[in-house]
Design a protein around this motif. Structure first.
Motif, PDB file in Angstrom:
ATOM      1  N   GLN A 475       0.821  -1.207   0.000  1.00 26.83           N
ATOM      2  CA  GLN A 475       0.000   0.000   0.000  1.00 26.83           C
ATOM      3  C   GLN A 475       0.858   1.261   0.000  1.00 26.83           C
ATOM      4  OE1 GLN A 475      -3.314  -0.630   0.026  1.00 26.83           O
ATOM      5  NE2 GLN A 475      -3.530   1.517  -0.549  1.00 26.83           N
ATOM      6  N   ARG A 478       2.553   1.857  -3.266  1.00 30.07           N
ATOM      7  CA  ARG A 478       1.633   2.304  -4.294  1.00 30.07           C
ATOM      8  C   ARG A 478       1.363   3.802  -4.152  1.00 30.07           C
ATOM      9  NH1 ARG A 478      -2.858  -1.547  -3.788  1.00 30.07           N
ATOM     10  NH2 ARG A 478      -1.421  -3.041  -4.694  1.00 30.07           N
ATOM     11  N   THR A 479       1.100   4.198  -2.912  1.00 26.35           N
ATOM     12  CA  THR A 479       0.819   5.624  -2.682  1.00 26.35           C
ATOM     13  C   THR A 479       2.017   6.455  -3.086  1.00 26.35           C
ATOM     14  OG1 THR A 479      -0.074   4.693  -0.663  1.00 26.35           O
ATOM     15  CG2 THR A 479      -0.384   7.025  -0.988  1.00 26.35           C
ATOM     16  N   HIS A 482       2.262   6.738  -6.856  1.00 34.00           N
ATOM     17  CA  HIS A 482       1.274   7.659  -7.421  1.00 34.00           C
ATOM     18  C   HIS A 482       1.711   9.097  -7.201  1.00 34.00           C
ATOM     19  CE1 HIS A 482      -1.093   4.348  -8.321  1.00 34.00           C
ATOM     20  NE2 HIS A 482      -1.592   4.119  -7.124  1.00 34.00           N
ATOM     21  N   ARG A 503      -8.061  16.659 -13.002  1.00 36.53           N
ATOM     22  CA  ARG A 503      -8.617  15.416 -13.478  1.00 36.53           C
ATOM     23  C   ARG A 503     -10.089  15.290 -13.078  1.00 36.53           C
ATOM     24  NH1 ARG A 503      -4.890  12.770 -11.863  1.00 36.53           N
ATOM     25  NH2 ARG A 503      -5.845  12.077  -9.950  1.00 36.53           N
ATOM     26  N   ARG A 504     -10.367  15.739 -11.884  1.00 34.30           N
ATOM     27  CA  ARG A 504     -11.747  15.646 -11.427  1.00 34.30           C
ATOM     28  C   ARG A 504     -12.650  16.490 -12.330  1.00 34.30           C
ATOM     29  NH1 ARG A 504     -10.620  16.054  -5.777  1.00 34.30           N
ATOM     30  NH2 ARG A 504      -9.904  13.917  -5.732  1.00 34.30           N
ATOM     31  N   ARG A 507     -13.283  14.689 -15.516  1.00 34.47           N
ATOM     32  CA  ARG A 507     -14.242  13.605 -15.367  1.00 34.47           C
ATOM     33  C   ARG A 507     -15.655  14.144 -15.250  1.00 34.47           C
ATOM     34  NH1 ARG A 507     -12.929   8.642 -13.301  1.00 34.47           N
ATOM     35  NH2 ARG A 507     -14.763   8.853 -12.011  1.00 34.47           N
TER      36      ARG A 507
ATOM     37  N   ASP B   2      -5.655   7.355 -14.377  1.00 38.14           N
ATOM     38  CA  ASP B   2      -6.809   7.674 -13.547  1.00 38.14           C
ATOM     39  C   ASP B   2      -7.164   6.534 -12.599  1.00 38.14           C
ATOM     40  OD1 ASP B   2      -9.026   9.863 -15.418  1.00 38.14           O
ATOM     41  OD2 ASP B   2      -7.057  10.139 -14.528  1.00 38.14           O
ATOM     42  N   ASP B   5      -5.183   5.941  -9.283  1.00 37.56           N
ATOM     43  CA  ASP B   5      -5.016   6.988  -8.296  1.00 37.56           C
ATOM     44  C   ASP B   5      -5.540   6.523  -6.942  1.00 37.56           C
ATOM     45  OD1 ASP B   5      -6.089  10.466  -8.108  1.00 37.56           O
ATOM     46  OD2 ASP B   5      -4.783   9.258  -6.853  1.00 37.56           O
ATOM     47  N   GLY B   6      -4.690   6.645  -5.954  1.00 44.25           N
ATOM     48  CA  GLY B   6      -5.044   6.149  -4.634  1.00 44.25           C
ATOM     49  C   GLY B   6      -6.093   6.994  -3.939  1.00 44.25           C
ATOM     50  N   GLU B   7      -6.110   8.281  -4.212  1.00 48.09           N
ATOM     51  CA  GLU B   7      -6.979   9.172  -3.453  1.00 48.09           C
ATOM     52  C   GLU B   7      -8.407   9.152  -3.967  1.00 48.09           C
ATOM     53  OE1 GLU B   7      -5.474  10.583  -0.853  1.00 48.09           O
ATOM     54  OE2 GLU B   7      -3.730   9.525  -1.607  1.00 48.09           O
ATOM     55  N   ARG B   8      -8.541   8.883  -5.251  1.00 47.75           N
ATOM     56  CA  ARG B   8      -9.819   9.090  -5.884  1.00 47.75           C
ATOM     57  C   ARG B   8     -10.912   8.189  -5.325  1.00 47.75           C
ATOM     58  NH1 ARG B   8     -12.159   6.351  -9.260  1.00 47.75           N
ATOM     59  NH2 ARG B   8     -10.315   5.176  -9.801  1.00 47.75           N
ATOM     60  N   ALA B  11     -12.805   9.175  -2.255  1.00 45.36           N
ATOM     61  CA  ALA B  11     -13.799  10.238  -2.385  1.00 45.36           C
ATOM     62  C   ALA B  11     -15.096   9.644  -2.923  1.00 45.36           C
ATOM     63  CB  ALA B  11     -13.284  11.322  -3.332  1.00 45.36           C
ATOM     64  N   SER B  13     -17.923   8.881  -5.136  1.00 46.15           N
ATOM     65  CA  SER B  13     -18.013   8.999  -6.582  1.00 46.15           C
ATOM     66  C   SER B  13     -19.392   9.522  -6.962  1.00 46.15           C
ATOM     67  CB  SER B  13     -17.779   7.639  -7.226  1.00 46.15           C
ATOM     68  OG  SER B  13     -18.117   7.698  -8.589  1.00 46.15           O
ATOM     69  N   PHE B  15     -20.788   9.061  -9.596  1.00 43.49           N
ATOM     70  CA  PHE B  15     -21.334   8.229 -10.662  1.00 43.49           C
ATOM     71  C   PHE B  15     -21.968   6.972 -10.110  1.00 43.49           C
ATOM     72  CE2 PHE B  15     -19.641  10.876 -13.786  1.00 43.49           C
ATOM     73  CZ  PHE B  15     -18.405  11.293 -13.330  1.00 43.49           C
TER      74      PHE B  15
END
Lengths: 509, 198
Positions: A475, A478-479, A482, A503-504, A507, B2, B5-8, B11, B13, B15
């Motif tokens: 973990q 991975r963090t 990223h 990015r948000r 989307r 995308d 991404d660990g943070e996403r 949060a 969603s 969707f």
């Protein structure tokens, strides 16, 4: 790119030498075959054939180091094209024996984690070309790791920093400390051939045995020491270890010169080993295991052949940042197990001696073997004393062995499977052993890193702890990755605002 | 980029379920992710093997007992004391031991598909508890030997890069169970998102 043209005559010569060996064996077997001229003809004929074959081989062999892969096209009868991704290359090793050094050529071996043998071997290229390939592959790998091959600034090699160079004293000590017990067995096989001539000098066979046996023992040890000393000298002469970026570079050897790289990113385990003599003198050796090597390729794993123990520990710490080791010890009832085990062996030996005394013509003081009983107890205690395990926040450290004490440092991140094993005898004493398996090839000893005879509840707990910490370590990695990737994107595109919000937005659109 | 991404994923969603990626990472237990239904549905309680595996093991032990028996019979028919009948005794003894072990082995064998690792317990004389984390799985095989096929059974083998990799095999599953286990492990391994494996 082509191989070095000198490789044609050299490879042809190699095959002739191999044939010559075969002929020597054939001649020893049946001296009737052919005369000297016949052999000469065969050798010359074979050389011509081999030369022709090697010429074709040379013409067909091409390699090319492109951006991401090393492409090799080879083969005379069946052709083979290979693409080896540079990012997957674990080790790049160069070796040169005396003749190759005289010709200025070198063999270069590439190891990847897959497969049980060397992935690719270029035989032979010029030494400069080998060096160039080595550093070029290192450079490309660094480029890939920083996730960005366009920014060449961060990719350039740092200057080499020397970590360790063997001194003459250490080399001599290595010969003494490194007496290989397996060599003893080889020598004892050779000895019976020499011994009879010695024994004939004594009329009484028993007296002869009494005189020759200790003499033979001394001779065995002396010869073994000489051989191992010579081996240590030739294989570790001029050993030096340096660090460049994220790789260790080593160089060693008197007659055959080896040099290679050990990527720190791929290090599986570190093993500090000290045998009885080395421990007395305060010396230790360090082995670094990566996943690439074929089993039993132990020579290449060795990072430091022999050095002051503190230096070895410091060096190991600079590779893997483990904490001060504070060993937990197995419970006392584990020691009872070894006492029982060794006492049984001793009892069998005593019984055998007694039986030999009783039922054969040979009479001797069989009760001398009773001394084995206290020896067994001492042996059990020593074995128990050297066991230990330490579960740290990022590493698990395991220690075992009296004759050669090995301390293995395993990062949780490298753990493949964890198991606890309980034999019938262990179950009786509520003990279990913890085995931590990594992708390392655990070379010579083939001993898995394990914590022997821990309390069974503790072993089960440790098994789960190690497994959990592996998950945490994955973990964390991975963090971190990223975050690094985000940062490199940010650095590349300075005109964009925060990449995460960007990015948000994308989307949402 | 995308999807990794660990943070996403932490949060909320905006969707629906259908637009979220099929491949998700397994939770580390520190946040709400451990309740991702995908992974939860794949894991399960401790499982035992199919009872028919006892038959496979009994036949296998019969085969090895027969081999030993023949060897003993041949050896003792040459040696002066004793005769070929010793082979029969050897066969009987080894076979009885084999049967007892087969029954015990079945009673002890257990596996569990846990949230982040496969857990196995096995072994009669030497008891072994293995934890094989999904992040370390290289590939999963299903295989069926001749005796297993007769009993309608299959073995699932889980490979890791470790030196004892091939040790993680689960015998005595029906082909459907084996396929199901293989598929589940595959999904879990993907969800666990093993990176380098070494």
């Amino acid at each position: 790119m082509k191989l070095d043209p000198l490789s044609i005559p050299f490879r042809a010569g190699e095959s002739v030498v191999r044939l010559a060996w075969l002929l020597v064996f054939a001649l020893v077997g049946s001296p009737a075959i052919g005369g000297a001229s016949g052999i000469g003809l065969a050798v010359v004929g074979w050389f011509v054939v081999a030369l022709a074959y090697q010429l074709v081989y040379y013409q067909r062999f091409e390699y090319e180091l492109s951006g991401d892969t090393l492409d090799i096209a080879s083969g005379v009868v069946s052709r083979r094209n290979r693409e080896i991704p540079v990012g997957r290359v674990q080790n790049v090793d160069i070796s040169r024996n005396v003749v190759q050094r005289a010709l200025g050529i070198a063999q270069i071996n590439l190891e990847t984690a897959g497969g049980s043998s060397t992935e690719a071997s270029l035989r032979y290229v010029s030494f400069e070309e080998a060096k160039r390939l080595q550093s070029e592959i290192g450079r490309l790998k660094r480029g890939r790791q920083s996730g960005n091959s366009t920014r060449s600034g961060s990719v350039d090699a740092d200057p080499e920093r020397e970590l360790f160079a063997v001194t003459r004293k250490e080399l001599v000590l290595l010969g003494i400390v490194g007496i290989d017990l397996r060599l003893l067995s080889i020598v004892t096989v050779v000895l019976p051939v020499v011994a009879p001539s010695l024994r004939e000098r004594f009329a009484d066979p028993l007296v002869g045995l009494a005189v020759t046996a200790p003499l033979a023992a001394v001779a065995v040890v002396a010869v073994a020491a000489l051989i191992s000393g010579a081996l240590a000298l030739t294989s570790y002469y001029g050993f030096r270890l340096a660090r460049q970026n994220d790789e260790l570079l080593y160089e060693r050897g008197l007659l055959q010169r080896f040099s290679g790289t050990i990527p720190l990113e791929k290090v599986q385990t570190l093993t500090i080993s000290e045998n009885v003599i080395a421990r007395r003198l305060g010396y230790a050796s360090l082995a670094v295991e990566t996943a690439g090597y074929a089993p039993n390729d132990a020579g290449s794993q060795s990072a430091v052949p022999l050095a002051d123990k503190h230096r070895v520990v410091d060096l190991a710490r600079s590779i893997e940042g483990f904490d001060d080791i504070d060993f937990d010890r197995p419970p006392r009832r584990a020691r009872e197990r070894y006492v029982v085990r060794y006492s049984i062996v001793a009892a069998v030996a005593i019984a055998a001696a007694f039986a030999a005394d009783r039922y054969s013509g040979l009479t001797f003081a069989w009760y001398v073997t009773l001394v084995l009983l206290p020896v067994a107890a001492v042996g059990a205690h020593l074995k128990w004393l050297n066991l230990g395990y330490d579960v740290q926040s990022e590493y698990v450290v395991l220690r075992q062995g009296f004759w050669t004490r090995t301390t293995t440092v395993i990062p949780y991140y490298r753990v493949q499977t964890v198991m606890d094993v309980q034999t019938v005898f262990q179950r009786r004493r509520r003990l279990a052993s913890l085995i931590v398996d990594t992708a390392g090839s655990s070379g010579l000893t083939s001993r898995q890193p394990r914590a022997l005879d821990v309390d069974e509840a503790r072993a089960a707990e440790l098994r789960e702890t190690v497994a959990d910490r592996l998950q945490q370590a994955v973990q964390r990695r991975r963090t971190k990755r990223h975050r690094e990737r985000l940062r490199s994107i940010e650095a590349d595109l300075p005109d964009l605002p925060d990449p995460a919000t960007d990015r948000r937005d994308r989307r949402g659109a | 980029m995308d999807d990794t991404d660990g943070e996403r994923t932490t949060a909320a969603s905006p969707f629906g379920e259908e637009t979220t990626p099929a491949i998700r990472r397994v939770g580390d237990g520190s946040d709400a992710e451990s309740t991702v239904p995908d992974v939860e549905a794949l894991t399960g309680e401790p499982q035992t093997l199919e009872p028919a595996i006892r038959g496979v093991w009994v036949i296998q032990s019969a085969i090895s007992a027969a081999v030993l028996g023949v060897v003993a019979a041949v050896a003792f028919s040459v040696v002066s004391p004793g005769g070929a009948w010793i082979g029969g005794v050897v066969f009987g003894l080894v076979f009885v031991i084999g049967v007892v072990f087969s029954l015990l082995r079945y009673r002890i064998w257990m596996y569990q598909v846990r949230e982040d690792s496969l857990y196995l317990r096995r072994g009669v004389l030497t008891r072994v508890n293995t934890v094989a984390p999904y992040v370390r799985i290289q590939h999963v095989d299903t295989r069926r030997g001749p005796v297993e096929r007769v009993f309608g059974l299959a073995t699932t083998v889980v490979y890791t890069a470790g030196s004892r990799g091939a040790d993680v095999s689960i015998p005595g599953l029906t082909p459907e169970r084996a396929d199901d286990l293989q598929a589940r492990l595959k999904h879990l391994a993907i969800a666990a998102e093993g990176e380098d494996a070494v």
